[in-house]
Write a protein that holds these residues in place. Sequence first.
Motif: not given
Lengths: 284, 465
Positions: B67-69, B71-73
């Motif tokens: 995950y990353s900002d 790709a938050f979900w």
Amino acid sequence: MTTRHENELVAEDGAGRDELTAAAVTIGRRGLLRAAALGSLGVGVLGALTETLVAAAEPATSTPSGPVKQWCMIIDLRLCNGCKVCTTACQTAHYLHEDQTWMNVYTMTNAAGENYFMPRPCQMCEDPACVPVCPVGANFRTPEGLTLVDQSKCIGTRICMNACPYDARYFNWSDPVPAPRQPFKQEPEWPVPQVKGTVGKCIECAAMLPTGQLPECVTNCPMGVLYFGDLTSDAAVNGMGATIKISTYLAENDAMVFKEEYGTHPRVYYIPGHGQDLNNNPSA
Amino acid sequence: MTDVIIPNAGREQSTPQNADLRAAALRPVLETPRWWWPSIIVLTVLVLGGIAAWIYQVANGLGTAGYSDGAFWAIYEANLVTFIGVSYGGAVVSAILRLTHAAWRAPLTRIAEATALVTLPIGMVFIIPHLGDPSRIWELVWPPYWNLTSPILWDFFAVSTYLLATIVFFYLPLVPDAAIALETLEGEAPSTRVTVRKTLYRVLVGRFGGTPYERGRLNGAIGLIAIMIIPMAVSVHSVLSFAFASSSRAGYMETILPVYFVVAALYSGVALVVLTVAASRKLFHLEAFVTPRHFVRLGFLMIAFGAAYLYLTFTEYLIDGYSGTAGASAWVYQIVAGRYAIPFWIYFVAGGIAPLFIMMFKRLRTTSGVVVASLLVVAALWIKRLVIVIPPATEPLVNSPLAKGGVLAGNWGTYHFTWVPISITLAATAAIPLLLLVVFRFFPILSVSEIEELAEEHGTQEVGA
Ligand code: SF4
Ligand code: SF4
């Protein structure tokens, strides 16, 4: 909606503010959502209770020591050269990872295909999209109009990141940058160090404001792009010491808010000057 | 408690058919086939692997799950939807077929209900790796923390209610069967296994005596739950979609989303029932009761939902793509021709067209044909959930790619699969057969009394027994 009252404070002598709030409707969409949601859940009593609590939590207009300050930011896009000193200053002050750009300077393209720069802090919405969606109520709005995150409550569902139309929220995906002892304890007004597994975002340097200090980004901007001020006293200053009368400045410079159509009523005002369209609509 | 009244007193009960049925229903309880322990061990190892991966994730942060900002979900949210979705098979096969008086359902109901009972909690468990700080999960059950305007809280209420209903729906039809099983076990040589089961069945039976009056009341209660569980199932998946849809994000903010989620859940739910029924039939030798006709009928049921799903997919993408608005059209473009095209077309071929094709031709519509179609559906619908969840969560809202002059330009976020969520997903998948094996180790795999009752009413031919 009582949240509209702050606008009226400045609208008295600032015609420009009327334009800004022309799209303001009498019932905020979040209020509508709340009413509909509670209705469908069939908890009328609870609903009434929540409404009462919400009403009680609305910012007070004044205290014995004068009106409660209503913080706002004015960003003069004509002056920004994209140096990103504000971003770094913010990250240094709050011990953030490099990709946690609470103050993010975007390189935008105007209708003529030319680039310009647009700093984007949290828009400190009057009707924030991020607050109602949190299941545990970790997001809240202060009487001064700041939207803050309580990182001791946040469980990390990230639904607020889904809701914010400005991509203003940054998650702590790993251990935070270690920070030395801070002048303030870890609290929503000064979330340093960040907490792993929770959401963080620009706080308009909430803990520094009562002491008369300007936010870090404002102080450090070498171009004087960023103004910080109080809507009740209708005055704002930038890091170079220039003072403006907010209502006149906004009216005279055709100020706009970002993505006005989302109904979030930001308290960050942009002064355009590059033929840009802040609504991000390529056809304009 | 030797005075338990024989539930079908007054009915002839020593026909070879009945004896066979009762023996078959209890075979997994009484016999330990050679594959049993090895399977349990392998599946347990997979589950433990997932738990280890989760511990690693807790120690090192959600970033280790890719995950990353930007790709938050991603995968956990898709898994939550997928696993809760497949639990709908139980509601359909048991509740809908019960309400429509489809007698052929009888040999399938227990397996379908058990599948629901097992997959729903597994789906709910995905809340834990999904959360940034799972140690604070108690805030969701502690009312002072509740923020009633949050769709996530509605999810939590809806899913918990549905879990309760699923447990009741598994329990009620079990009562007369437990009585029958108790009676069957009387003849068994005493051993710990038999004693434990007997105690369990006595608790389940309670004071149920099997008189016609009691049977009537029990059937009334089951009918009521069957009616209640359908709107509940619909509401759970609708509310699940609200967490996505109640935003201003292109691709999430869709009024079609609740319907879309419900139909996808029904579709994949029936497919999973086909798989569990097929596996049980093979492993526990239920060929005499579960016939090829059952599979063809389930296949038709599945494909009805499949066609509806295909239609909804088409409607959604056509309208959003056609609108030409920056967000929605860019999103549709990314899915059908951009960076998410491969998973989308895999869904379209494997989960949309192929099952239709298989069910269309008599020669393909065999037991193995239906099983293959179901396998495709379950896998493809998981991929489709990824295609639903990931693209909007990776789309930047400021300075969107479309505004930069092209839908493919711009800094789209990306979700990178890592070993952590893959291990956890594998563990959850392994947990389905593992828990089902355990359930059938304790409870009769066929709902004996329902089969007997319906066989009496409709004839054995119709029930398939
Ligand atoms: S900009 Fe985003 S994070 Fe800030 S108050 Fe508005 S909705 Fe919330
Ligand atoms: S106001 Fe403070 S927290 Fe917000 S962007 Fe500026 S420095 Fe960062």
